[in-house]
Scaffold this motif. Structure first.
Motif, PDB file in Angstrom:
ATOM      1  N   GLU A 107     -43.710  18.069  14.588  1.00 53.73           N
ATOM      2  CA  GLU A 107     -42.905  17.278  13.649  1.00 53.73           C
ATOM      3  C   GLU A 107     -42.475  15.952  14.272  1.00 53.73           C
ATOM      4  N   LYS A 108     -42.005  16.014  15.513  1.00 53.98           N
ATOM      5  CA  LYS A 108     -41.547  14.792  16.187  1.00 53.98           C
ATOM      6  C   LYS A 108     -42.719  13.852  16.490  1.00 53.98           C
ATOM      7  N   GLU A 109     -43.856  14.417  16.897  1.00 51.54           N
ATOM      8  CA  GLU A 109     -45.024  13.587  17.202  1.00 51.54           C
ATOM      9  C   GLU A 109     -45.542  12.886  15.946  1.00 51.54           C
ATOM     10  N   ILE A 110     -45.555  13.608  14.825  1.00 46.43           N
ATOM     11  CA  ILE A 110     -46.036  13.008  13.579  1.00 46.43           C
ATOM     12  C   ILE A 110     -45.094  11.903  13.120  1.00 46.43           C
ATOM     13  N   GLU A 111     -43.790  12.143  13.219  1.00 41.21           N
ATOM     14  CA  GLU A 111     -42.826  11.113  12.817  1.00 41.21           C
ATOM     15  C   GLU A 111     -42.964   9.874  13.697  1.00 41.21           C
ATOM     16  N   SER A 112     -43.129  10.099  15.008  1.00 42.53           N
ATOM     17  CA  SER A 112     -43.299   8.968  15.922  1.00 42.53           C
ATOM     18  C   SER A 112     -44.575   8.194  15.611  1.00 42.53           C
ATOM     19  N   ALA A 113     -45.677   8.929  15.376  1.00 40.68           N
ATOM     20  CA  ALA A 113     -46.955   8.273  15.061  1.00 40.68           C
ATOM     21  C   ALA A 113     -46.854   7.483  13.762  1.00 40.68           C
ATOM     22  N   LEU A 114     -46.132   8.030  12.791  1.00 37.97           N
ATOM     23  CA  LEU A 114     -45.992   7.342  11.511  1.00 37.97           C
ATOM     24  C   LEU A 114     -45.161   6.074  11.655  1.00 37.97           C
ATOM     25  N   LEU A 115     -44.071   6.151  12.421  1.00 42.46           N
ATOM     26  CA  LEU A 115     -43.225   4.966  12.636  1.00 42.46           C
ATOM     27  C   LEU A 115     -44.004   3.873  13.367  1.00 42.46           C
ATOM     28  N   ASN A 116     -44.776   4.270  14.379  1.00 43.61           N
ATOM     29  CA  ASN A 116     -45.582   3.286  15.118  1.00 43.61           C
ATOM     30  C   ASN A 116     -46.643   2.661  14.216  1.00 43.61           C
ATOM     31  N   ALA A 117     -47.310   3.507  13.416  1.00 37.55           N
ATOM     32  CA  ALA A 117     -48.356   3.002  12.528  1.00 37.55           C
ATOM     33  C   ALA A 117     -47.780   2.079  11.457  1.00 37.55           C
ATOM     34  N   TYR A 118     -46.581   2.409  10.967  1.00 34.42           N
ATOM     35  CA  TYR A 118     -45.971   1.566   9.936  1.00 34.42           C
ATOM     36  C   TYR A 118     -45.563   0.209  10.511  1.00 34.42           C
ATOM     37  N   GLU A 119     -45.093   0.220  11.754  1.00 31.83           N
ATOM     38  CA  GLU A 119     -44.753  -1.051  12.405  1.00 31.83           C
ATOM     39  C   GLU A 119     -46.001  -1.899  12.601  1.00 31.83           C
ATOM     40  N   THR A 120     -47.086  -1.255  13.023  1.00 33.36           N
ATOM     41  CA  THR A 120     -48.355  -1.972  13.178  1.00 33.36           C
ATOM     42  C   THR A 120     -48.850  -2.505  11.839  1.00 33.36           C
ATOM     43  N   TYR A 121     -48.690  -1.702  10.796  1.00 33.37           N
ATOM     44  CA  TYR A 121     -49.095  -2.097   9.437  1.00 33.37           C
ATOM     45  C   TYR A 121     -48.371  -3.369   9.000  1.00 33.37           C
ATOM     46  N   ASN A 122     -47.051  -3.399   9.150  1.00 31.31           N
ATOM     47  CA  ASN A 122     -46.276  -4.594   8.769  1.00 31.31           C
ATOM     48  C   ASN A 122     -46.644  -5.798   9.632  1.00 31.31           C
ATOM     49  N   SER A 123     -46.861  -5.516  10.919  1.00 33.57           N
ATOM     50  CA  SER A 123     -47.235  -6.609  11.822  1.00 33.57           C
ATOM     51  C   SER A 123     -48.589  -7.200  11.429  1.00 33.57           C
ATOM     52  N   ASN A 124     -49.521  -6.353  11.081  1.00 32.22           N
ATOM     53  CA  ASN A 124     -50.854  -6.836  10.690  1.00 32.22           C
ATOM     54  C   ASN A 124     -50.803  -7.630   9.390  1.00 32.22           C
ATOM     55  N   LEU A 125     -49.963  -7.205   8.450  1.00 35.68           N
ATOM     56  CA  LEU A 125     -49.828  -7.963   7.210  1.00 35.68           C
ATOM     57  C   LEU A 125     -49.233  -9.347   7.475  1.00 35.68           C
ATOM     58  N   TYR A 126     -48.269  -9.401   8.383  1.00 29.97           N
ATOM     59  CA  TYR A 126     -47.666 -10.695   8.739  1.00 29.97           C
ATOM     60  C   TYR A 126     -48.702 -11.597   9.426  1.00 29.97           C
ATOM     61  N   LEU A 127     -49.440 -11.016  10.380  1.00 31.76           N
ATOM     62  CA  LEU A 127     -50.460 -11.798  11.087  1.00 31.76           C
ATOM     63  C   LEU A 127     -51.573 -12.237  10.149  1.00 31.76           C
ATOM     64  N   LEU A 128     -51.887 -11.403   9.158  1.00 26.77           N
ATOM     65  CA  LEU A 128     -52.924 -11.773   8.187  1.00 26.77           C
ATOM     66  C   LEU A 128     -52.500 -12.999   7.392  1.00 26.77           C
ATOM     67  N   GLU A 129     -51.241 -13.023   7.012  1.00 21.63           N
ATOM     68  CA  GLU A 129     -50.726 -14.188   6.276  1.00 21.63           C
ATOM     69  C   GLU A 129     -50.816 -15.453   7.121  1.00 21.63           C
ATOM     70  N   LYS A 130     -50.473 -15.331   8.398  1.00 19.44           N
ATOM     71  CA  LYS A 130     -50.536 -16.491   9.295  1.00 19.44           C
ATOM     72  C   LYS A 130     -51.978 -16.927   9.538  1.00 19.44           C
ATOM     73  N   GLN A 131     -52.884 -15.962   9.655  1.00 22.43           N
ATOM     74  CA  GLN A 131     -54.292 -16.305   9.874  1.00 22.43           C
ATOM     75  C   GLN A 131     -54.869 -17.030   8.661  1.00 22.43           C
ATOM     76  N   GLN A 132     -54.442 -16.653   7.467  1.00 30.10           N
ATOM     77  CA  GLN A 132     -54.900 -17.348   6.265  1.00 30.10           C
ATOM     78  C   GLN A 132     -54.431 -18.806   6.271  1.00 30.10           C
ATOM     79  N   LEU A 133     -53.196 -19.023   6.720  1.00 31.41           N
ATOM     80  CA  LEU A 133     -52.689 -20.393   6.839  1.00 31.41           C
ATOM     81  C   LEU A 133     -53.454 -21.166   7.908  1.00 31.41           C
TER      82      LEU A 133
END
Length: 443
Positions: free
Chosen positions: A348-374
């Motif tokens: 349970e703890k490993e899955i929650e940690s993996a999900l939090l890390n993946a969600y942070e990476t997801y938001n970071s990638n969306l932000y970087l994608l916006e900057k790369q388009q600019l």
């Protein structure tokens, strides 16, 4: 050197036209996933193994049903016999024949074994459920690999278009430098620099073409196709930029395959403990049989004998002392239950940690994608102005090449960043156990 450049350019610009006849219709991502679900060899094997466990979860394997067997035997012999009877008379028979036939229909049925059969049936059903969950996890992992390989093909195809466009630009620059030099308005150095840049971009095209073909073969193997065939994928794909962390956490708690496996393994450990404890209770079983026997003999007291009939009985057994083996097994099963509980908490703890890390990476990638388009928009504008200035002789070859390389790099970065954003989205769907559900919704 110029001849080599011209020859390489001819090959590069003929390749897309030569491949037109081989290209099939573009394969969408959902079509690739569906094809993998139907034809991927690992997925087929996983489903077959699940079917084996499903077939094993029966009343018969749990010990609920009786055992019924038909047994028969036939024996024939030829012997020399000497017989003496109580009245002092005797008989000698040479080569006497005898044959014997036996048949029986036997029934055995355990009526009560301390509810062990009930726990065994439940354990078999949990094994079936565990196999289904593990199969789902393997299918999800395979689909994740399919998506990764699909996006790799899409990436390399887009990079190939970008690098071919770079070759076109470099070729125009080379021809312009050559014309200026021949007209006396340029230097030999400008021609050589333009030719080197053209060669560099041409080599990049060839390298990308090799990477594209390798990615296609890897994808085709996952799709169950012949790797020597041809596949064309779509270069555009949608991004889901609205994934909610709360919703992902909620769905992972109920759908994540690893969590489901840990919960089922805990249930299995408890059932194993109950089955072991059931051995402390008495066991009651019954048996019944129908027997038929036939004997024919040339010598002896009976020349012919035939019997048949039924018999039945009931057996009661109660374990009194077995050297404490049963107690030790119970203690060990209790420890296994505790370990399964700890494993479930850890998962349970490993899955929650993996999900939090993946969600942070997801938001970071969306932000970087916006900057790369600019960045691409800025690089395109800079290149257009530099190209115009270069044609008017206001900037040097070096400045023009730098603007061209900046444009090429930003376009490549945008392609890669878009794929990274998609992969982080897919990773979130896998952790939350939604990949298969999303596939079903899209069809």
């Amino acid at each position: 050197m110029m001849n080599k450049t011209v020859y390489l350019l001819v090959i590069l610009f003929l390749m897309p036209f030569l491949a037109v006849g081989q290209n099939s219709a573009e394969l969408s991502l959902s079509e690739a996933i569906n094809k993998a679900l139907d034809e991927n060899h690992s997925i087929i094997i996983s489903r077959n193994l699940t079917e084996i466990d499903e077939n094993s979860a029966t009343l018969g394997n749990a010990g609920y049903l009786p055992n019924l067997s038909l047994n028969s035997s036939y024996q024939e012999s030829i012997e020399d016999s000497r017989l003496e009877f109580a009245n002092q008379q005797g008989q000698d028979v040479e080569g006497s024949r005898s044959n014997q036939f036996n048949a029986s229909l036997d029934l055995e049925w355990v009526l009560f074994d301390g509810f062990g059969n009930r726990y065994r049936l439940q354990s078999l059903e949990r094994s079936r459920d565990l196999s289904e969950v593990q199969s789902r996890a393997e299918i999800e992992a395979t689909l994740l690999e399919v998506i990764e390989r699909y996006l790799e093909v899409s990436t390399q195809a887009q990079l190939l278009d970008v690098t071919r466009e770079a070759v076109e630009i470099s070729n125009e620059r080379y021809l312009r430098a050559k014309e200026n030099f021949e007209a006396g308005g340029g230097s030999r150095v400008d021609v050589l620099n333009a030719e080197v840049s053209l060669n560099q971009d041409s080599v990049r095209v060839v390298e990308t073409e090799v990477n594209l073909n390798r990615a296609k073969r890897n994808l085709q193997v996952l799709l169950g196709d012949n790797p020597s065939g041809e596949v064309t994928v779509q270069q555009e794909f949608e991004l889901d930029q609205q994934l909610s962390l709360d919703d992902l956490l909620l769905k992972s708690a109920s759908n994540n395959a690893s969590l489901r496996s840990a919960a089922i393994e805990l249930e299995q450990a408890k059932l194993q403990l109950q089955e072991t404890q059931s051995g402390r209770y008495p066991q009651i079983s019954t048996n019944a049989s129908y027997n038929y026997n036939r004997l024919e003999s040339d010598a002896g007291q009976f020349l012919f004998r035939e019997t048949d009939g039924f018999n039945a009985g009931i057996t009661f057994s109660f374990p009194i002392f077995d050297g404490f083996r049963r107690n030790i097994s119970v203690q060990n099963d209790k420890i296994r239950v505790k370990n399964s509980e700890e494993q479930r908490r850890l998962t349970e703890k490993e899955i929650e940690s993996a999900l939090l890390n993946a969600y942070e990476t997801y938001n970071s990638n969306l932000y970087l994608l916006e900057k790369q388009q600019l960045n691409v928009e800025t690089a395109e504008l800079n290149f257009e102005r530099t190209e115009l200035a270069f044609e008017q002789g206001q900037v040097s070859n070096t400045d023009f090449r730098e603007a061209q390389l900046n444009l090429l790099e930003t376009r490549q970065n945008l392609i890669s960043q878009r794929v990274e954003a998609k992969l982080s989205e897919i990773e979130l769907l896998q952790i939350s156990g939604q990949i298969l559900n999303r596939v079903s919704e899209n069809n």
